[in-house]
Structures are given as structure tokens and as C-alpha cells.
Scaffold this motif. Structure first.
Motif, PDB file in Angstrom:
ATOM      1  N   GLY A 204      -4.441  -1.412  -4.105  1.00 42.35           N
ATOM      2  CA  GLY A 204      -5.330  -0.681  -3.197  1.00 42.35           C
ATOM      3  C   GLY A 204      -4.804   0.707  -2.877  1.00 42.35           C
ATOM      4  O   GLY A 204      -5.557   1.673  -2.796  1.00 42.35           O
ATOM      5  N   GLY A 205      -3.494   0.818  -2.708  1.00 39.76           N
ATOM      6  CA  GLY A 205      -2.887   2.126  -2.453  1.00 39.76           C
ATOM      7  C   GLY A 205      -2.746   2.958  -3.714  1.00 39.76           C
ATOM      8  O   GLY A 205      -2.773   4.181  -3.672  1.00 39.76           O
ATOM      9  N   PHE A 206      -2.583   2.287  -4.842  1.00 34.74           N
ATOM     10  CA  PHE A 206      -2.347   2.984  -6.106  1.00 34.74           C
ATOM     11  C   PHE A 206      -3.620   3.556  -6.712  1.00 34.74           C
ATOM     12  O   PHE A 206      -3.636   4.692  -7.166  1.00 34.74           O
ATOM     13  CB  PHE A 206      -1.686   2.020  -7.093  1.00 34.74           C
ATOM     14  CG  PHE A 206      -1.355   2.635  -8.422  1.00 34.74           C
ATOM     15  CD1 PHE A 206      -0.390   3.629  -8.519  1.00 34.74           C
ATOM     16  CD2 PHE A 206      -1.985   2.212  -9.574  1.00 34.74           C
ATOM     17  CE1 PHE A 206      -0.077   4.206  -9.749  1.00 34.74           C
ATOM     18  CE2 PHE A 206      -1.681   2.777 -10.801  1.00 34.74           C
ATOM     19  CZ  PHE A 206      -0.719   3.776 -10.887  1.00 34.74           C
ATOM     20  N   THR A 207      -4.680   2.787  -6.752  1.00 34.73           N
ATOM     21  CA  THR A 207      -5.913   3.283  -7.359  1.00 34.73           C
ATOM     22  C   THR A 207      -6.557   4.321  -6.456  1.00 34.73           C
ATOM     23  O   THR A 207      -6.338   4.337  -5.259  1.00 34.73           O
ATOM     24  CB  THR A 207      -6.892   2.145  -7.677  1.00 34.73           C
ATOM     25  OG1 THR A 207      -7.158   1.412  -6.485  1.00 34.73           O
ATOM     26  CG2 THR A 207      -6.347   1.223  -8.733  1.00 34.73           C
TER      27      THR A 207
ATOM     28  N   GLY B 205       0.810  -1.214   0.000  1.00 37.52           N
ATOM     29  CA  GLY B 205       0.000   0.000   0.000  1.00 37.52           C
ATOM     30  C   GLY B 205       0.844   1.264   0.000  1.00 37.52           C
ATOM     31  O   GLY B 205       0.533   2.233  -0.699  1.00 37.52           O
ATOM     32  N   ALA B 206       1.923   1.246   0.766  1.00 42.04           N
ATOM     33  CA  ALA B 206       2.814   2.411   0.795  1.00 42.04           C
ATOM     34  C   ALA B 206       3.441   2.637  -0.576  1.00 42.04           C
ATOM     35  O   ALA B 206       3.479   3.767  -1.076  1.00 42.04           O
ATOM     36  CB  ALA B 206       3.903   2.217   1.857  1.00 42.04           C
TER      37      ALA B 206
ATOM     38  N   LEU C  65       0.366  -8.520  -1.201  1.00 42.89           N
ATOM     39  CA  LEU C  65       1.314  -7.441  -1.455  1.00 42.89           C
ATOM     40  C   LEU C  65       0.895  -6.592  -2.651  1.00 42.89           C
ATOM     41  O   LEU C  65       0.824  -5.356  -2.557  1.00 42.89           O
ATOM     42  CB  LEU C  65       2.708  -8.024  -1.698  1.00 42.89           C
ATOM     43  CG  LEU C  65       3.800  -7.013  -2.036  1.00 42.89           C
ATOM     44  CD1 LEU C  65       4.177  -6.194  -0.805  1.00 42.89           C
ATOM     45  CD2 LEU C  65       5.028  -7.730  -2.597  1.00 42.89           C
ATOM     46  N   LEU C  66       0.604  -7.241  -3.766  1.00 47.50           N
ATOM     47  CA  LEU C  66       0.401  -6.523  -5.023  1.00 47.50           C
ATOM     48  C   LEU C  66      -1.045  -6.127  -5.299  1.00 47.50           C
ATOM     49  O   LEU C  66      -1.304  -5.014  -5.769  1.00 47.50           O
ATOM     50  CB  LEU C  66       0.954  -7.350  -6.187  1.00 47.50           C
ATOM     51  CG  LEU C  66       2.451  -7.626  -6.108  1.00 47.50           C
ATOM     52  CD1 LEU C  66       2.882  -8.575  -7.212  1.00 47.50           C
ATOM     53  CD2 LEU C  66       3.244  -6.323  -6.171  1.00 47.50           C
TER      54      LEU C  66
ATOM     55  N   ARG D  17       1.218   6.499  -6.920  1.00 50.39           N
ATOM     56  CA  ARG D  17       0.030   7.287  -7.282  1.00 50.39           C
ATOM     57  C   ARG D  17       0.324   8.770  -7.124  1.00 50.39           C
ATOM     58  O   ARG D  17       0.019   9.575  -7.993  1.00 50.39           O
ATOM     59  CB  ARG D  17      -1.167   6.913  -6.412  1.00 50.39           C
ATOM     60  CG  ARG D  17      -2.388   7.792  -6.750  1.00 50.39           C
ATOM     61  CD  ARG D  17      -3.541   7.617  -5.787  1.00 50.39           C
ATOM     62  NE  ARG D  17      -3.187   8.141  -4.484  1.00 50.39           N
ATOM     63  CZ  ARG D  17      -3.426   7.519  -3.351  1.00 50.39           C
ATOM     64  NH1 ARG D  17      -4.014   6.347  -3.316  1.00 50.39           N
ATOM     65  NH2 ARG D  17      -3.067   8.064  -2.211  1.00 50.39           N
ATOM     66  N   TYR D  18       0.939   9.139  -6.017  1.00 43.99           N
ATOM     67  CA  TYR D  18       1.274  10.536  -5.778  1.00 43.99           C
ATOM     68  C   TYR D  18       2.210  11.049  -6.862  1.00 43.99           C
ATOM     69  O   TYR D  18       2.011  12.135  -7.407  1.00 43.99           O
ATOM     70  CB  TYR D  18       1.917  10.695  -4.395  1.00 43.99           C
ATOM     71  CG  TYR D  18       2.330  12.110  -4.109  1.00 43.99           C
ATOM     72  CD1 TYR D  18       1.371  13.065  -3.781  1.00 43.99           C
ATOM     73  CD2 TYR D  18       3.656  12.496  -4.187  1.00 43.99           C
ATOM     74  CE1 TYR D  18       1.735  14.377  -3.537  1.00 43.99           C
ATOM     75  CE2 TYR D  18       4.029  13.805  -3.948  1.00 43.99           C
ATOM     76  CZ  TYR D  18       3.061  14.743  -3.616  1.00 43.99           C
ATOM     77  OH  TYR D  18       3.435  16.036  -3.387  1.00 43.99           O
TER      78      TYR D  18
END
Length: 123
Positions: free
Chosen positions: A72-75, A12-13, A65-66, A19-20
């Protein structure tokens, strides 16, 4: 259980940082047909990636992990929702409708394409 939480947290990190980087740093202020290009691009790419990963990975740790963590963290569905509401509150009704429609349609198409890619790779 702690190992699983840490696996999801690490993924997620990494997804959140990418994403940022993509939506804020690289595409800040960039619009596509009047709506935020960064969030749109991240959601489409994330949908493609999650489809490919879901259909090609069998390892539970890698899925955590992916798929759960990284994707989940990326979208950015919550960001997508906030962007859509901002467009509506700003009176950009056409851009908002187009953004919502294209984001949903393209993300679903990319997820299906990702599933096809992942299935093809594992054959």
C-alpha cells in the motif's frame, strides 16, 4: 487493534521509503516513451509483489505488514494519476494515453503473474 495499526504503519513506512528511493532518487527525470518511468516501474513491481504475496501468505499479521502496509505504501496510484493529469495538462496526449493504458495493462498482468508465482511457490 493497535498492534494491527502499527503493523500496517511499519509496512507502509518501509514501502513508502522504497518507493521514494526507486521512483524519485534512482529514476528521477527518467522517462519511458515520454512518461515517468519511476512511477510506472513502481506500479508494475508493486503489482507483481502484491499478487505473489496475496496468493502465498496465510498469516494475517504478514498480510497486514506486507500487503496492506508495504504494498500500500509502495505502489503509487495517486502519483500515477497526478502524472497522467500533468501529461494531459501539458498537451502530451499520446504519452498520456500510452502511460495510462500501459500502466493499467502491465500492472494487471504483473498482478496475475505474481499470483501465479505465489501459487507455484506454495505448492
Amino acid at each position: 487493534m493497535i498492534r494491527e495499526f502499527l503493523t500496517v504503519a511499519i509496512g507502509g513506512a518501509a514501502g513508502s521509503m522504497l518507493r521514494y528511493a526507486l521512483s524519485t532518487v534512482m529514476l528521477t527525470g527518467v522517462t519511458f516513451m515520454g512518461f515517468p518511468a519511476g512511477t510506472f516501474a513502481v506500479n508494475a513491481l508493486g503489482s507483481l509483489l502484491i499478487g505473489a504475496l496475496m496468493s502465498s501468505l496465510n498469516d494475517r499479521t504478514l498480510l497486514l505488514l506486507l500487503v496492506v502496509g508495504f504494498c500500500g505504501g509502495f505502489t503509487t496510484f495517486s502519483t500515477f494519476s497526478a502524472d497522467a493529469v500533468k501529461l494531459l495538462k501539458g498537451g502530451a496526449w499520446s504519452a498520456a494515453a500510452l502511460y495510462i493504458t500501459l500502466s493499467c495493462a502491465v500492472s494487471m498482468i504483473c498482478t496475475a503473474l505474481g499470483i501465479w508465482i505465489g501459487t507455484t511457490i506454495t505448492k
